[in-house]
Design an enzyme around this catalytic site. Structure first.
Site, PDB file in Angstrom:
ATOM      1  N   ASP A 190       0.853  -1.202   0.000  1.00 44.47           N
ATOM      2  CA  ASP A 190       0.000   0.000   0.000  1.00 44.47           C
ATOM      3  C   ASP A 190       0.885   1.247   0.000  1.00 44.47           C
ATOM      4  OD1 ASP A 190      -1.698  -2.042   2.153  1.00 44.47           O
ATOM      5  OD2 ASP A 190      -2.682  -1.301   0.346  1.00 44.47           O
ATOM      6  N   GLU A 227       1.932  -6.407  -5.334  1.00 48.69           N
ATOM      7  CA  GLU A 227       1.624  -5.512  -6.470  1.00 48.69           C
ATOM      8  C   GLU A 227       2.857  -4.778  -6.950  1.00 48.69           C
ATOM      9  OE1 GLU A 227      -1.960  -3.249  -6.219  1.00 48.69           O
ATOM     10  OE2 GLU A 227      -1.168  -1.596  -7.400  1.00 48.69           O
TER      11      GLU A 227
HETATM   12  O1  TRH Z   1       4.648  -6.198   0.588  1.00 47.84           O
HETATM   13  P1  TRH Z   1       3.615  -6.695  -0.355  1.00 47.84           P
HETATM   14  O2  TRH Z   1       3.123  -8.063  -0.144  1.00 47.84           O
HETATM   15  O3  TRH Z   1       2.374  -5.683  -0.341  1.00 47.84           O
HETATM   16  C1  TRH Z   1       1.046  -6.157  -0.469  1.00 47.84           C
HETATM   17  C2  TRH Z   1       0.630  -6.007  -1.912  1.00 47.84           C
HETATM   18  O4  TRH Z   1       0.859  -4.699  -2.353  1.00 47.84           O
HETATM   19  C3  TRH Z   1      -0.854  -6.326  -2.055  1.00 47.84           C
HETATM   20  O5  TRH Z   1      -1.267  -6.057  -3.380  1.00 47.84           O
HETATM   21  C4  TRH Z   1      -1.647  -5.495  -1.084  1.00 47.84           C
HETATM   22  O6  TRH Z   1      -2.997  -5.866  -1.179  1.00 47.84           O
HETATM   23  C5  TRH Z   1      -1.128  -5.732   0.301  1.00 47.84           C
HETATM   24  O7  TRH Z   1       0.254  -5.354   0.370  1.00 47.84           O
HETATM   25  C6  TRH Z   1      -1.921  -4.922   1.292  1.00 47.84           C
HETATM   26  O8  TRH Z   1       4.197  -6.633  -1.841  1.00 47.84           O
HETATM   27  P2  TRH Z   1       4.541  -5.453  -2.796  1.00 47.84           P
HETATM   28  O9  TRH Z   1       3.302  -4.891  -3.380  1.00 47.84           O
HETATM   29  O10 TRH Z   1       5.554  -5.950  -3.745  1.00 47.84           O
HETATM   30  O11 TRH Z   1       5.205  -4.323  -1.908  1.00 47.84           O
HETATM   31  C7  TRH Z   1       6.505  -4.512  -1.404  1.00 47.84           C
HETATM   32  C8  TRH Z   1       7.238  -3.186  -1.424  1.00 47.84           C
HETATM   33  O12 TRH Z   1       8.472  -3.306  -0.717  1.00 47.84           O
HETATM   34  C9  TRH Z   1       7.592  -2.759  -2.839  1.00 47.84           C
HETATM   35  O13 TRH Z   1       7.383  -1.370  -2.981  1.00 47.84           O
HETATM   36  C10 TRH Z   1       9.063  -3.068  -2.937  1.00 47.84           C
HETATM   37  C11 TRH Z   1       9.517  -2.786  -1.544  1.00 47.84           C
HETATM   38  N1  TRH Z   1      10.772  -3.421  -1.146  1.00 47.84           N
HETATM   39  C12 TRH Z   1      11.780  -2.598  -0.702  1.00 47.84           C
HETATM   40  O14 TRH Z   1      11.639  -1.362  -0.686  1.00 47.84           O
HETATM   41  N2  TRH Z   1      12.941  -3.154  -0.294  1.00 47.84           N
HETATM   42  C13 TRH Z   1      13.138  -4.502  -0.306  1.00 47.84           C
HETATM   43  O15 TRH Z   1      14.221  -4.968   0.090  1.00 47.84           O
HETATM   44  C14 TRH Z   1      12.076  -5.348  -0.775  1.00 47.84           C
HETATM   45  C15 TRH Z   1      12.267  -6.828  -0.816  1.00 47.84           C
HETATM   46  C16 TRH Z   1      10.886  -4.785  -1.196  1.00 47.84           C
END
Ligand code: TRH
Length: 435
Positions: free
Chosen positions: A70, A332
């Site tokens: 989010d 996402e």
């Molecule tokens: O963390 P998530 O599982 O977030 C989820 C999804 O967005 C889902 O659609 C939503 O419904 C739920 O939250 C509430 O996965 P996502 O979307 O990939 O978000 C992870 C974020 O973390 C992304 O912006 C990348 C970031 N990230 C970093 O900044 N540093 C890191 O080392 C890693 C591994 C990820």
């Protein structure tokens, strides 16, 4: 541009969206007439300059459900609107701890702070809308988080109604294009909320992509020293030999991971696994018979070498995807970043009750696999389903189609770019409404 003059919230006794019985509120007319709230009337009389003649002000409201996506999407959008479109952006976010994981410079004890030129308000209660009500030109309600009632009422008071967007979750399903930019009139105020649907196909809002991303990716790929530096900083070791397959693993807990770790252990070629510390780390610890698998840990079994990486700030995550040959992503934002990284990837979709997530998975496969050779498309679909709870993953089969998958990954990144970047699409739409 904020047309409204800030005024102390204390004088604000606007009827909230809640039923009047729910809270003692001075009727709006009385609030308007009382001298203390005279600033409220200023928007009614302030000279109307075109909002396009000065920086557009944008408020993004984000309620973190769980994980990082989010705020991950909202922060990436905020940085693009501020950095690429010169908007004045303010982010209201309720969970500063989740936010700080991907933005380490954020301070947890500040009600308000500025990071990278973006004002970050700690949205500490659903009714909180800042110390003063300053309604922006563009208001983005992320993922249907419900704006503070007092802010909505102030939106209705604004001489020029703000552009109110509901930013939806990403879905690759075909119906999204039919609902993108659909207006929804507010039941009580002369306001219209427009649904903004991200998507992977034409007619949708597209997905976020920074203007600099391709250049940064090319610079990383073209610089052996940049890659070597990254490997040393991320793992403490030099890059593995070209005979190794490098796999990044960002996932939720997943029952299929045990089988995959065994297949990697028994692989004919070396596998180097790069796993940011998180929800999958427990399974890695168990596989290597370790008490934990925290950032900095490294373990080997058979032909598998695994590194636990520190969670990086958001802009650093792309380099992990660029350094890897196959990317396991989730949710996402990382799902989108893997598509831009133009490597074969496997998506752990955010699980939903009654397997409601599976049609979303298949919709993404329909787009992504559409031009793959049938055998490669079937193998990819089987592997994605296995990674999402249906069947067992077959790594050797996935690897047999790696060349076709790599070709498709590059093609897909170009196709997806034609849909347009979400921040640019959103900015264009908002400006068309502000004229
Ligand atoms: O963390 P998530 O599982 O977030 C989820 C999804 O967005 C889902 O659609 C939503 O419904 C739920 O939250 C509430 O996965 P996502 O979307 O990939 O978000 C992870 C974020 O973390 C992304 O912006 C990348 C970031 N990230 C970093 O900044 N540093 C890191 O080392 C890693 C591994 C990820």
């Amino acid at each position: 541009m904020r047309l409204d003059r800030p005024f102390p919230l204390a004088t604000q006794a606007i009827m909230s969206d809640a039923s009047p019985a729910a809270e003692p509120a001075t009727p709006l007319s009385a609030a308007l007439s009382s001298p203390l709230s005279s600033p409220l009337s200023s928007p009614l009389s302030s000279p109307l300059s075109s909002p396009l003649s000065s920086p557009i002000a944008c408020d993004i409201f984000c309620a973190v459900i769980d994980n990082f996506g989010d705020i991950g999407v909202c922060w990436r959008l905020a940085r693009q609107l501020a950095g690429e479109h010169d908007w004045q952006v303010r982010v209201f976010v309720d969970d500063l701890h989740a936010f700080q994981k991907l933005c380490p410079s954020l301070e947890l004890d500040r009600a308000r702070q500025t990071v990278e030129g973006i004002v970050v308000e700690h949205w500490h209660a659903p009714t909180h809308a800042g110390d003063t009500i300053e309604v922006a030109d563009v208001v983005i309600e992320a993922f249907g988080c419900e704006l503070p009632p007092i802010y909505v009422a102030a939106m209705a008071q604004r001489e020029r109604a703000p552009v109110w967007l509901n930013l939806e979750y990403l879905s690759a399903e075909d119906w999204v294009a039919d609902f993108h930019l659909r207006p929804s009139p507010h039941p009580r105020f002369a306001l219209t909320k427009t649904f903004f649907f991200p998507g992977l196909g034409p007619g949708t809002g597209g997905v976020l992509k920074e203007q600099q991303l391709d250049a940064d990716h090319a610079a990383f790929d073209d610089s052996p020293s940049a890659r070597e530096t990254w490997w040393l900083q991320a793992t403490g070791r030099p890059a593995p030999p070209a005979t190794a397959t490098v796999v990044s693993l960002f996932a939720y807990e997943n029952p299929a991971v045990d089988s995959l770790l065994e297949q990697w252990r028994d692989s004919a070629d070396p596998i180097v696994l790069l796993a940011p510390e998180g929800r999958i780390s427990g399974a890695l610890a168990r596989f290597f018979d370790l008490p934990s698998f925290a950032a900095g840990a490294c373990a080997e079994r058979g032909n598998l070498t695994a590194h636990s990486l520190a969670f990086t700030e958001q802009s650093g995550y792309d380099a992990l995807l660029w350094a890897s040959d196959v990317n396991f992503v989730r949710g996402e934002d990382s799902f989108v970043r893997a598509q831009w990284a133009a490597k074969p990837f496997v998506w752990h979709i955010y699980p939903q009750a009654d397997d409601a997530h599976l049609p979303k998975l298949d919709a993404a496969l329909a787009h992504y696999g559409s031009t793959l050779p049938a055998a490669a498309n079937d193998a990819l679909a089987r592997f994605w389903h296995a990674w999402n709870g249906v069947g067992q993953p077959d790594w050797a089969e996935f690897q047999r189609h790696r060349e076709a998958l790599q070709t498709r990954a590059v093609e897909w990144a170009a196709e997806l770019a034609h849909v347009g970047d979400l921040a640019g699409n959103l900015a264009s739409f908002a400006k068309s409404q502000l004229k």
